[in-house]
Write a protein that holds these residues in place. Structure first.
Motif, PDB file in Angstrom:
ATOM      1  N   ILE A 175       0.847  -1.186   0.000  1.00 43.03           N
ATOM      2  CA  ILE A 175       0.000   0.000   0.000  1.00 43.03           C
ATOM      3  C   ILE A 175       0.889   1.244   0.000  1.00 43.03           C
ATOM      4  CG2 ILE A 175      -1.762   1.299   1.260  1.00 43.03           C
ATOM      5  CD1 ILE A 175      -2.744  -1.322   2.432  1.00 43.03           C
ATOM      6  N   LYS A 176       0.872   1.990  -1.097  1.00 46.12           N
ATOM      7  CA  LYS A 176       1.585   3.265  -1.249  1.00 46.12           C
ATOM      8  C   LYS A 176       3.069   3.159  -0.886  1.00 46.12           C
ATOM      9  CE  LYS A 176      -2.492   6.165  -0.447  1.00 46.12           C
ATOM     10  NZ  LYS A 176      -3.080   7.249   0.373  1.00 46.12           N
ATOM     11  N   ASP A 177       3.680   2.075  -1.250  1.00 46.09           N
ATOM     12  CA  ASP A 177       5.115   1.890  -1.002  1.00 46.09           C
ATOM     13  C   ASP A 177       5.492   2.093   0.465  1.00 46.09           C
ATOM     14  OD1 ASP A 177       5.545   1.360  -3.662  1.00 46.09           O
ATOM     15  OD2 ASP A 177       5.953   3.460  -4.160  1.00 46.09           O
ATOM     16  N   SER A 205      -3.146 -16.390   8.284  1.00 45.36           N
ATOM     17  CA  SER A 205      -1.869 -15.734   8.550  1.00 45.36           C
ATOM     18  C   SER A 205      -1.892 -14.318   7.980  1.00 45.36           C
ATOM     19  CB  SER A 205      -0.716 -16.537   7.931  1.00 45.36           C
ATOM     20  OG  SER A 205       0.502 -15.843   8.075  1.00 45.36           O
ATOM     21  N   ILE A 206      -1.383 -13.373   8.772  1.00 41.85           N
ATOM     22  CA  ILE A 206      -1.268 -11.978   8.335  1.00 41.85           C
ATOM     23  C   ILE A 206       0.142 -11.495   8.635  1.00 41.85           C
ATOM     24  CG2 ILE A 206      -2.119  -9.621   8.601  1.00 41.85           C
ATOM     25  CD1 ILE A 206      -4.773 -10.728   9.501  1.00 41.85           C
ATOM     26  N   ASN A 207       0.829 -11.027   7.612  1.00 39.68           N
ATOM     27  CA  ASN A 207       2.153 -10.428   7.763  1.00 39.68           C
ATOM     28  C   ASN A 207       2.106  -8.990   7.263  1.00 39.68           C
ATOM     29  OD1 ASN A 207       3.711 -12.469   8.934  1.00 39.68           O
ATOM     30  ND2 ASN A 207       4.028 -13.480   6.969  1.00 39.68           N
ATOM     31  N   LEU A 208       2.405  -8.040   8.153  1.00 36.62           N
ATOM     32  CA  LEU A 208       2.491  -6.627   7.803  1.00 36.62           C
ATOM     33  C   LEU A 208       3.913  -6.152   8.070  1.00 36.62           C
ATOM     34  CD1 LEU A 208      -0.809  -5.346   9.482  1.00 36.62           C
ATOM     35  CD2 LEU A 208      -0.480  -6.093   7.122  1.00 36.62           C
ATOM     36  N   ASN A 209       4.488  -5.453   7.079  1.00 39.94           N
ATOM     37  CA  ASN A 209       5.884  -5.021   7.202  1.00 39.94           C
ATOM     38  C   ASN A 209       6.024  -3.550   6.818  1.00 39.94           C
ATOM     39  OD1 ASN A 209       5.845  -7.965   5.614  1.00 39.94           O
ATOM     40  ND2 ASN A 209       6.954  -7.949   7.559  1.00 39.94           N
ATOM     41  N   PRO A 210       5.457  -2.657   7.627  1.00 40.68           N
ATOM     42  CA  PRO A 210       5.517  -1.217   7.280  1.00 40.68           C
ATOM     43  C   PRO A 210       6.944  -0.682   7.357  1.00 40.68           C
ATOM     44  CG  PRO A 210       4.599  -1.535   9.485  1.00 40.68           C
ATOM     45  CD  PRO A 210       4.715  -2.899   8.871  1.00 40.68           C
ATOM     46  N   ARG A 211       7.221   0.295   6.458  1.00 36.91           N
ATOM     47  CA  ARG A 211       8.521   0.962   6.406  1.00 36.91           C
ATOM     48  C   ARG A 211       8.291   2.466   6.464  1.00 36.91           C
ATOM     49  NH1 ARG A 211       9.401  -3.534   7.449  1.00 36.91           N
ATOM     50  NH2 ARG A 211      10.672  -5.063   6.313  1.00 36.91           N
ATOM     51  N   PHE A 212       9.055   3.140   7.351  1.00 38.38           N
ATOM     52  CA  PHE A 212       8.877   4.577   7.542  1.00 38.38           C
ATOM     53  C   PHE A 212      10.215   5.297   7.393  1.00 38.38           C
ATOM     54  CE2 PHE A 212       5.727   2.391  10.237  1.00 38.38           C
ATOM     55  CZ  PHE A 212       4.552   2.865   9.663  1.00 38.38           C
TER      56      PHE A 212
END
Length: 247
Positions: A175-177, A205-212
């Motif tokens: 989502i939006k890089d 299974s849910i994997n979320l890997n946000p980058r800031f």
């Protein structure tokens, strides 16, 4: 997935029941009384391989389609990282994750299987037993009266052709890089070749890997759930079917 692929790792099937899994030994057994099972690390979380109530093994609660890679630690480095729990080696399991900028991907696969017993024990038929009893001069009328009129192969009565299905759906993207995600659902329904044996497993299974901050801050969030319904067949029926009177 590990059979024959890693030197020094022995994988022995523990039985033919649905979801029964295998016994895994890394560099052989180290103890006569304590557990020789390796430590399992799932996405960085160590899991005690003592089994889960109602489930044949801990690994049977994990959907193989969610696994991206499996690594084996079998030297001193395992103990240095995970302590005494890793004395029998470590199996590191990494599940699938999405990457930044990845377009949306939807994947669905289904498998069907049919299992049957390869061979049965060779036992006397009803006719052969009647011939032995009736022609034996030491047989009394008491023994002859116990003979029935049936001709039953009890091994045929306890075994069945077992049907199985494995369905998996996964959606991954970004989502939006900023927020890569991977969501998967799985449903396994497997019958055993011994009648009444059955395993039904539902996984999510849910994997979320946000980058800031231009990828300077990385956060990994993972949630997994598994529900298993098991019907354990009575394996004593195997020995009973071999020895029971076919007449």
């Amino acid at each position: 997935m590990l059979v024959g692929k890693v030197a020094g790792v022995q994988v022995t099937p523990s039985g033919g029941a649905p979801g029964s899994g295998s016994r895994i030994r890394i560099r052989g057994g180290a103890s006569l009384t304590a557990s020789n099972d390796p430590l399992i690390v799932l996405d960085g979380v160590p899991l005690e391989n003592d089994g889960v109530a109602g489930s044949p093994s801990l690994l049977s609660t994990i959907n193989p389609n969610d696994i991206e890679s499996m690594n084996i630690l079998k030297d001193a480095s395992a103990t240095a990282i995970y302590g005494s729990r890793a004395s029998n080696g470590v199996i590191i399991i990494t599940t699938k994750k999405a990457t930044l900028g990845q377009p949306v991907r939807v994947n669905f696969n289904t498998k069907f299987s049919l299992s049957t017993i390869a061979d049965k024990l060779d036992v006397l038929s009803a006719g052969e037993i009647r011939e032995i009893v009736n022609n034996n001069p030491h047989s009394s009328d008491e023994y002859r009266s116990l003979l029935g009129s049936a001709d039953t192969d009890w091994q045929n009565e306890i075994y069945q052709e077992a049907f199985g299905t494995d369905n998996n759906l996964s959606v991954s993207g970004s989502i939006k890089d900023v927020l890569p995600y991977n969501i998967s659902l799985g449903y396994l329904n497997e019958e055993g070749i011994l009648k009444t044996g059955k395993m039904e497993r539902m996984t999510a299974s849910i994997n979320l890997n946000p980058r800031f901050f231009d990828n300077h801050l990385k956060i990994d969030i993972s949630a997994k759930g598994s529900k298993i319904n098991n019907r354990f067949a009575n394996t004593d029926a195997i020995q009973t079917a071999v020895s029971f009177d076919p007449t």
